[in-house]
Design a protein around this motif. Structure first.
Motif, PDB file in Angstrom:
ATOM      1  N   ILE A 241       6.855 -11.054   7.579  1.00  0.00           N
ATOM      2  CA  ILE A 241       5.670 -10.300   7.176  1.00  0.00           C
ATOM      3  C   ILE A 241       4.941 -11.116   6.116  1.00  0.00           C
ATOM      4  N   ARG A 242       3.691 -10.808   5.896  1.00  0.00           N
ATOM      5  CA  ARG A 242       2.962 -11.452   4.797  1.00  0.00           C
ATOM      6  C   ARG A 242       3.424 -10.832   3.484  1.00  0.00           C
ATOM      7  N   ALA A 243       3.615 -11.661   2.489  1.00  0.00           N
ATOM      8  CA  ALA A 243       4.057 -11.168   1.179  1.00  0.00           C
ATOM      9  C   ALA A 243       3.096 -10.105   0.648  1.00  0.00           C
ATOM     10  N   ALA A 244       1.821 -10.293   0.908  1.00  0.00           N
ATOM     11  CA  ALA A 244       0.826  -9.329   0.435  1.00  0.00           C
ATOM     12  C   ALA A 244       1.012  -7.951   1.074  1.00  0.00           C
ATOM     13  N   ASP A 245       1.701  -7.882   2.212  1.00  0.00           N
ATOM     14  CA  ASP A 245       1.937  -6.613   2.904  1.00  0.00           C
ATOM     15  C   ASP A 245       3.287  -5.993   2.567  1.00  0.00           C
ATOM     16  N   SER A 246       4.072  -6.649   1.726  1.00  0.00           N
ATOM     17  CA  SER A 246       5.437  -6.194   1.456  1.00  0.00           C
ATOM     18  C   SER A 246       5.506  -4.753   0.962  1.00  0.00           C
ATOM     19  N   ALA A 247       4.693  -4.409  -0.007  1.00  0.00           N
ATOM     20  CA  ALA A 247       4.745  -3.049  -0.568  1.00  0.00           C
ATOM     21  C   ALA A 247       4.362  -2.012   0.483  1.00  0.00           C
ATOM     22  N   ALA A 248       3.311  -2.273   1.234  1.00  0.00           N
ATOM     23  CA  ALA A 248       2.884  -1.326   2.266  1.00  0.00           C
ATOM     24  C   ALA A 248       3.920  -1.225   3.381  1.00  0.00           C
ATOM     25  N   ALA A 249       4.520  -2.349   3.748  1.00  0.00           N
ATOM     26  CA  ALA A 249       5.543  -2.344   4.797  1.00  0.00           C
ATOM     27  C   ALA A 249       6.770  -1.551   4.344  1.00  0.00           C
ATOM     28  N   LEU A 250       7.179  -1.753   3.100  1.00  0.00           N
ATOM     29  CA  LEU A 250       8.338  -1.020   2.592  1.00  0.00           C
ATOM     30  C   LEU A 250       8.036   0.473   2.505  1.00  0.00           C
ATOM     31  N   THR A 251       6.834   0.822   2.119  1.00  0.00           N
ATOM     32  CA  THR A 251       6.424   2.226   2.085  1.00  0.00           C
ATOM     33  C   THR A 251       6.490   2.832   3.489  1.00  0.00           C
ATOM     34  N   ALA A 252       6.012   2.112   4.486  1.00  0.00           N
ATOM     35  CA  ALA A 252       6.058   2.606   5.866  1.00  0.00           C
ATOM     36  C   ALA A 252       7.502   2.794   6.329  1.00  0.00           C
ATOM     37  N   PHE A 253       8.372   1.856   5.977  1.00  0.00           N
ATOM     38  CA  PHE A 253       9.785   1.959   6.351  1.00  0.00           C
ATOM     39  C   PHE A 253      10.426   3.166   5.682  1.00  0.00           C
ATOM     40  N   ARG A 254      10.180   3.337   4.391  1.00  0.00           N
ATOM     41  CA  ARG A 254      10.768   4.464   3.648  1.00  0.00           C
ATOM     42  C   ARG A 254      10.238   5.802   4.164  1.00  0.00           C
ATOM     43  N   LYS A 255       8.964   5.847   4.523  1.00  0.00           N
ATOM     44  CA  LYS A 255       8.376   7.078   5.062  1.00  0.00           C
ATOM     45  C   LYS A 255       9.071   7.457   6.366  1.00  0.00           C
ATOM     46  N   LEU A 256       9.317   6.470   7.216  1.00  0.00           N
ATOM     47  CA  LEU A 256      10.020   6.748   8.458  1.00  0.00           C
ATOM     48  C   LEU A 256      11.448   7.200   8.173  1.00  0.00           C
TER      49      LEU A 256
END
Length: 93
Positions: free
Chosen positions: A11-26
């Motif tokens: 993933i792009r480092a800039a997307d890390s926070a949003a990606a982790l949020t999406a994972f945690r939401k799921l």
């Protein structure tokens, strides 16, 4: 025996926070469905390229349908994945 699944991707480092949020939401949604989320983890490779880190999802023992669950997670993570998701399945000896 049910397989354990390991999926890695970048993933792009800039997307890390949003990606982790999406994972945690799921994970929260799955917990509400009584899925044992302790068997679903995401890791980041330590020696990874800091601008394009490698993540790994781990689907451990105790999941009723790890393949179906992986498909749900793949859909949630799709906006963040750069390139291909690589899936490997293993069974305990």
């Amino acid at each position: 025996m049910q397989p354990e699944i390991f999926v890695y991707y970048r993933i792009r480092a800039a997307d890390s926070a949003a990606a982790l949020t999406a994972f945690r939401k799921l994970q929260e949604q799955l917990a509400a469905e009584a899925v044992p989320i302790s068997a679903l983890r995401v890791l980041q490779r330590q020696d990874s390229d800091s601008s394009l880190p490698t993540w790994m999802e781990v689907y451990g023992p105790g999941l009723n349908d790890p393949v179906g669950l992986e498909a749900r997670v793949a859909a949630a993570m799709a906006p963040f994945v750069q390139g291909l998701r690589h899936r490997e399945c293993f069974t305990a000896l």
